[in-house]
Structure formats: C-alpha cells, structure tokens
Design a protein around this motif. Structure first.
Motif, mmCIF file in Angstrom:
data_model
loop_
_atom_site.group_PDB
_atom_site.id
_atom_site.type_symbol
_atom_site.label_atom_id
_atom_site.label_comp_id
_atom_site.label_asym_id
_atom_site.label_seq_id
_atom_site.Cartn_x
_atom_site.Cartn_y
_atom_site.Cartn_z
ATOM 1 N N LEU A 21 2.485 -3.710 63.430
ATOM 2 C CA LEU A 21 1.495 -3.966 64.480
ATOM 3 C C LEU A 21 2.035 -4.762 65.659
ATOM 4 O O LEU A 21 1.502 -4.649 66.761
ATOM 5 C CB LEU A 21 0.284 -4.684 63.886
ATOM 6 N N CYS A 22 3.069 -5.536 65.438
ATOM 7 C CA CYS A 22 3.609 -6.361 66.535
ATOM 8 C C CYS A 22 5.010 -5.920 66.959
ATOM 9 O O CYS A 22 5.220 -5.517 68.089
ATOM 10 C CB CYS A 22 3.629 -7.835 66.123
ATOM 11 N N GLN A 60 5.389 -1.946 67.481
ATOM 12 C CA GLN A 60 4.516 -1.594 68.610
ATOM 13 C C GLN A 60 5.096 -2.119 69.926
ATOM 14 O O GLN A 60 5.080 -1.421 70.941
ATOM 15 C CB GLN A 60 3.102 -2.152 68.383
ATOM 16 N N SER A 61 5.630 -3.317 69.929
ATOM 17 C CA SER A 61 6.262 -3.873 71.137
ATOM 18 C C SER A 61 7.509 -3.085 71.520
ATOM 19 O O SER A 61 7.759 -2.837 72.703
ATOM 20 C CB SER A 61 6.631 -5.341 70.923
ATOM 21 N N LEU A 103 8.052 0.117 70.886
ATOM 22 C CA LEU A 103 7.599 1.390 71.467
ATOM 23 C C LEU A 103 7.082 1.207 72.885
ATOM 24 O O LEU A 103 7.360 2.027 73.768
ATOM 25 C CB LEU A 103 6.525 2.030 70.588
ATOM 26 N N ALA A 104 6.342 0.130 73.129
ATOM 27 C CA ALA A 104 5.827 -0.136 74.484
ATOM 28 C C ALA A 104 6.986 -0.345 75.464
ATOM 29 O O ALA A 104 6.960 0.174 76.589
ATOM 30 C CB ALA A 104 4.906 -1.351 74.467
#
Length: 117
Positions: A84-85, A88-89, A91-92
């Motif tokens: 989740l962190c 996800q970071s 990928l962003a």
C-alpha cells in the motif's frame, strides 16, 4: 535499538565474510546479498542503454523487496505497508517518469522506449 526477533539473526557485531551484515537501520542484510540486491534495485528504474521501462523493471523491484524479506530485513507484518505504501509509491514515481518523457505502452512500438527521440 535491537529489533525484536527475526529468528536466528544472532546478536553481537560480526561484520566480516559472507556472514557479515550491513545495518540498514531497523534490520541488517547479509553482505553476501548486497550485490544481488543492488542489481535488482538498479534494474527497477529502467535501462540506461536501451532507455526503456516496462513490466520487467517492476518485476525487479518486486524481486528486490522479496530478497529483502528473505534476508530478514523485512518482517511478514510489513507486507501490507509494502504493497500500500512502498510499491504504490514506486508505481506512482514510474508513471510520472513515463508521462514526463512521453513513453508509449508496451506493444505500441515494441516497449516503453524513447526510440522516436
């Protein structure tokens, strides 16, 4: 400091040979694993020679996280935060790189490449 049990990591300050550890703050990583971890890390952010980015790079990032887990640097309880962190970071960040440099999706021109530039 001393972290709770990763089981079998032992105490003391051994830091030589293949069983030495590199302290990364909360946990340590065996010195013997550093080269493999570095390769996965570097290959997570695209290829400098081909100037491309694709799912293989994302796989390298996941392999890097997996190796950290196998080395005992991450706990099973970290899994939710990793997805989740951390992932996800990642990928962003990589989406931002893709849009900043107008990279095209795989298949359009053979991959996420800058061949037209």
């Amino acid at each position: 400091s001393g972290s709770g049990g990763n089981g079998g990591s032992g105490g003391g300050g051994e830091d030589g040979g293949a069983q030495g550890k590199v302290d990364g703050g909360r946990a340590s990583v065996p010195v013997a694993a550093c080269a493999e971890l570095a390769a996965y890390w570097c290959d997570s952010f695209g290829n400098r020679t081909r100037i491309d980015y694709g799912t293989g790079h994302e796989t390298n990032f996941l392999a890097w996280l997996y190796c950290l887990r196998r080395c005992g640097a991450l706990c099973p309880g970290d899994s939710r935060a990793l997805v989740l962190c951390v992932f996800q970071s990642y990928l962003a960040l990589m989406r931002r790189v893709q849009t900043t440099y107008w990279l095209e999706p795989a298949g359009a021109h053979g991959g996420w490449g800058l061949g037209d530039y």
